[in-house]
Scaffold this motif. Structure first.
Motif, PDB file in Angstrom:
ATOM      1  N   GLY A 146      38.601  44.091  37.631  1.00 29.96           N
ATOM      2  CA  GLY A 146      38.791  45.187  38.581  1.00 29.96           C
ATOM      3  C   GLY A 146      40.001  46.038  38.262  1.00 29.96           C
ATOM      4  N   ALA A 147      40.911  45.493  37.450  1.00 31.93           N
ATOM      5  CA  ALA A 147      42.097  46.257  37.063  1.00 31.93           C
ATOM      6  C   ALA A 147      41.727  47.480  36.227  1.00 31.93           C
ATOM      7  CB  ALA A 147      43.062  45.367  36.290  1.00 31.93           C
ATOM      8  N   LEU A 148      40.518  47.530  35.713  1.00 29.79           N
ATOM      9  CA  LEU A 148      40.080  48.719  34.973  1.00 29.79           C
ATOM     10  C   LEU A 148      40.038  49.955  35.869  1.00 29.79           C
ATOM     11  CD1 LEU A 148      37.153  47.151  32.931  1.00 29.79           C
ATOM     12  CD2 LEU A 148      39.426  47.748  32.086  1.00 29.79           C
ATOM     13  N   ALA A 163      37.040  42.970  44.800  1.00 33.63           N
ATOM     14  CA  ALA A 163      36.239  42.313  45.837  1.00 33.63           C
ATOM     15  C   ALA A 163      34.749  42.447  45.553  1.00 33.63           C
ATOM     16  CB  ALA A 163      36.576  42.905  47.204  1.00 33.63           C
ATOM     17  N   CYS A 164      34.316  43.638  45.162  1.00 30.24           N
ATOM     18  CA  CYS A 164      32.890  43.848  44.868  1.00 30.24           C
ATOM     19  C   CYS A 164      32.442  43.001  43.677  1.00 30.24           C
ATOM     20  CB  CYS A 164      32.616  45.319  44.602  1.00 30.24           C
ATOM     21  SG  CYS A 164      32.725  46.339  46.066  1.00 30.24           S
ATOM     22  N   ALA A 172      29.807  39.743  43.753  1.00 32.87           N
ATOM     23  CA  ALA A 172      28.638  39.756  42.862  1.00 32.87           C
ATOM     24  C   ALA A 172      28.654  38.559  41.923  1.00 32.87           C
ATOM     25  CB  ALA A 172      28.599  41.063  42.072  1.00 32.87           C
ATOM     26  N   ALA A 173      29.824  38.193  41.412  1.00 34.28           N
ATOM     27  CA  ALA A 173      29.911  37.054  40.495  1.00 34.28           C
ATOM     28  C   ALA A 173      29.630  35.743  41.215  1.00 34.28           C
ATOM     29  CB  ALA A 173      31.289  37.011  39.839  1.00 34.28           C
ATOM     30  N   LEU A 174      30.174  35.579  42.413  1.00 33.56           N
ATOM     31  CA  LEU A 174      29.969  34.331  43.146  1.00 33.56           C
ATOM     32  C   LEU A 174      28.523  34.148  43.579  1.00 33.56           C
ATOM     33  CD1 LEU A 174      33.214  34.095  45.291  1.00 33.56           C
ATOM     34  CD2 LEU A 174      32.601  32.769  43.266  1.00 33.56           C
ATOM     35  N   ILE A 175      27.832  35.226  43.846  1.00 33.26           N
ATOM     36  CA  ILE A 175      26.416  35.106  44.215  1.00 33.26           C
ATOM     37  C   ILE A 175      25.543  34.991  42.974  1.00 33.26           C
ATOM     38  CG2 ILE A 175      24.495  36.298  45.340  1.00 33.26           C
ATOM     39  CD1 ILE A 175      26.499  37.326  47.378  1.00 33.26           C
TER      40      ILE A 175
END
Length: 166
Positions: free
Chosen positions: A104-106, A121-122, A126-129
């Motif tokens: 997300g730092a991008l 957060a987004c 998405a990764a956890l799901i």
């Protein structure tokens, strides 16, 4: 577990794309509920002809950047998090939360720290799901995510109607 029911790269991409689309729908609902609800001033246009004409093309082109984000950031975060948890130890979910925060730092140069926070957060959700993507998981996420979006929209509408939300 049969080979057809195992998690695959393709299933993870599709589920992470669905989660990102549901997050975008939720953001649109929240922007509608908490957005500008005042009546437009005379001469002020909220919708112009370009927006109406280009909207179908935006819907057709929206999967391209979402697929790119899923393939380049979300799924590698899941796979790298599993690899790091196996090699270095520690909780699997911890690694899979840390890596999307780094990815997300991008967005930091474009949107600042608030943009980084939203992007992290987004990507983390998405990764956890997506790490649970198995056969039949897409429909479960679609139904539950749609219920969440509709519930937020309904509760937001009730809040606006009751005067709780200005």
């Amino acid at each position: 577990m049969a080979a057809s029911e195992e998690r695959s790269f393709g299933r993870m991409i599709v589920v992470s794309m669905l989660v990102l689309f549901l997050e975008a729908a939720l953001a649109l609902v929240l922007a509608t509920v908490f957005g500008d609800t005042r009546a437009p001033e005379p001469g002020e246009e909220r919708v112009n002809a370009y927006g109406v004409v280009l909207l179908p093309f935006a819907v057709l082109l929206a999967p391209l950047p979402v697929a790119a984000v899923s393939a380049a950031l979300v799924v590698p975060s899941v796979l790298l998090g599993e690899h790091l948890a196996a090699r270095l130890g520690g909780p699997l979910a911890g690694w899979q939360l840390l890596l999307p925060a780094v990815a997300g730092a991008l967005s930091w140069p474009l949107a600042g720290w608030r943009g980084w926070l939203v992007a992290a957060a987004c990507l983390a959700v998405a990764a956890l799901i997506a790490r649970h993507a198995r056969r039949g998981f897409f429909v479960s996420v679609l139904v539950r995510g749609t219920v969440v979006v509709l519930a937020v929209f309904a509760l937001g509408g009730v809040g606006v109607y009751a005067g709780v939300i200005d």
